[in-house]
Motif scaffolding. Sequence first.
Motif, short mmCIF file in Angstrom:
data_model
loop_
_atom_site.label_atom_id
_atom_site.label_comp_id
_atom_site.label_asym_id
_atom_site.label_seq_id
_atom_site.Cartn_x
_atom_site.Cartn_y
_atom_site.Cartn_z
N UNK A 381 0.86 -1.19 0.00
CA UNK A 381 0.00 0.00 0.00
C UNK A 381 0.90 1.23 0.00
N UNK A 382 0.38 2.32 -0.58
CA UNK A 382 1.14 3.57 -0.61
C UNK A 382 0.60 4.50 0.47
N UNK A 383 1.46 4.86 1.41
CA UNK A 383 1.02 5.75 2.48
C UNK A 383 1.83 7.03 2.48
N UNK A 384 1.24 8.07 3.07
CA UNK A 384 1.98 9.33 3.23
C UNK A 384 1.94 9.72 4.70
N UNK A 385 3.11 10.11 5.19
CA UNK A 385 3.19 10.53 6.59
C UNK A 385 2.83 12.00 6.70
N UNK A 386 2.57 12.44 7.93
CA UNK A 386 2.26 13.86 8.14
C UNK A 386 3.42 14.72 7.67
N UNK A 387 4.66 14.21 7.78
CA UNK A 387 5.80 15.03 7.35
C UNK A 387 6.12 14.82 5.86
N UNK A 388 5.12 14.32 5.14
CA UNK A 388 5.12 14.28 3.68
C UNK A 388 6.09 13.26 3.08
N UNK A 389 6.43 12.21 3.86
CA UNK A 389 7.23 11.14 3.28
C UNK A 389 6.31 10.07 2.71
N UNK A 390 6.77 9.43 1.63
CA UNK A 390 6.06 8.27 1.11
C UNK A 390 6.50 7.07 1.93
N UNK A 391 5.55 6.38 2.53
CA UNK A 391 5.85 5.19 3.34
C UNK A 391 4.98 4.05 2.81
N UNK A 392 5.60 3.20 1.98
CA UNK A 392 4.89 2.06 1.40
C UNK A 392 4.92 0.92 2.39
N UNK A 393 3.81 0.18 2.48
CA UNK A 393 3.77 -0.81 3.57
C UNK A 393 2.93 -2.02 3.20
#
Length: 428
Positions: A381-393
Amino acid sequence: MNVHDSEKVIGTLRQQGYSQVDTPDDAGLVLYNTCSIRDKAEQKVFNRLQNFKKAAGKDKIFGVLGCVAQQEGEKIFDRAPHVSLVCGSASYPKFGDMLVQLEAGNRHITGLSLDTEETFDTPFTSRDNPHRAYITIIEGCDKSCAYCVVPFTRGPERSRTSESVMAEARRLAADGYTEIQLLGQNVNSYRDPSPAGWDFATLLARIAEVSGIRRVRYTTSHPRDFVKAIVDAMDANPVLCDHVHLPVQSGSTRVLAAMDRLYTRDDYMRRIDWLKNAKRPYALTTDIIVGFPGETEQDFQATLDLLDEVQYDSLFSFKYSPRPNTAALDMPDRIAEEEKQRRLLIVQEKQRAIQIRRNAEMIGQIREVHVEGRHQSLGQWIGRTSDNRTLNFTHPSANGDTLIGTYLSVRVTRSGPNSLVGETATVV
Ligand code: 5AD
Ligand code: SF4
């Protein structure tokens, strides 16, 4: 900004009975929205228009919208006679009327006046994403950065009333949107034209209080107008995301003066210090221009030093590109293309090393992500953190679209220069 302009134009078209098709071939009306911030944008537009003409024949109507339309104006009709509409963004409030004229057979319609106090507010915006929405709060720009074409293509600053911005935010929340991105060329100079007279920090604080909104972002900031009250508003409410994009352009005070940026390196660093000493950590990103006329090796080194000093989480870097009408166009000591390219690569290499290091520090942390999509082939899944990083998980129930739009806690397990990888921790 351009993407959101297109959303508003498409919404206006739909409202007037048009429907969207997948290719220009299938269309009766082809509108081309253009940007002219860098490069030979106008050349690309004319090439594309030629291709449209070849592909489409005579029974289609063509229009050019956006900054190239504003910049080239009537010349577009001369070079591409099959174009019927040329309209800059300052004239979008009249776009609906222009459609009516097109339908009435008028084949030479222009919207090129920049003399406007209006903003393009429409209840018919056709938003692409069901969870994250843009809201324009201010249009145009009153600065005169020596390299920049925007004041000539988007016109003078016009702020929307706080009432209409708040009403749009509440409507979006009611429609299920949870993330809002406030837009403007210079959001920091937002000034509510109604008697309430809110400044940007006040608007930010109020938007963050709208029930149902979980994340608020904003872009772009001008350092000169980035006041401490903005950091205080962010500190006070974590709905305001942990990220500030603060374009510096150059680390050399001498070049900043030549660019007419209205701040020194020290002024800029004071703002970075506010953010670094704030109540919670904020990711910092920036824009850099290399090869501005007269930029010496020493000036360029000052930019590299600044990158070392700030340790940005990410940045956009550009070779200086001469633009029509701008003050820098006639400045002496142009930098050769190869030298600009060399400097660009050095900036990008340095920043890549910084990002590799900074992202590696995230391993082991648990971050909240807003789920934006899915990489089917990677099973992530493609996620975005509050600090605008892409965090795929990865997530145990990996099928279907069900996670998109939700917020989840993810443990970071790996990192790269541009993104992070992780696995779901617990559902928030
Ligand atoms: N040349 C190169 N980069 C430019 N930008 C704006 N105008 C130019 C230009 N003429 C960059 C700036 C700005 C970003 C949106 O585009 O870095 O912050
Ligand atoms: Fe261009 Fe400067 Fe205005 Fe930004 S602040 S849009 S760089 S003139």
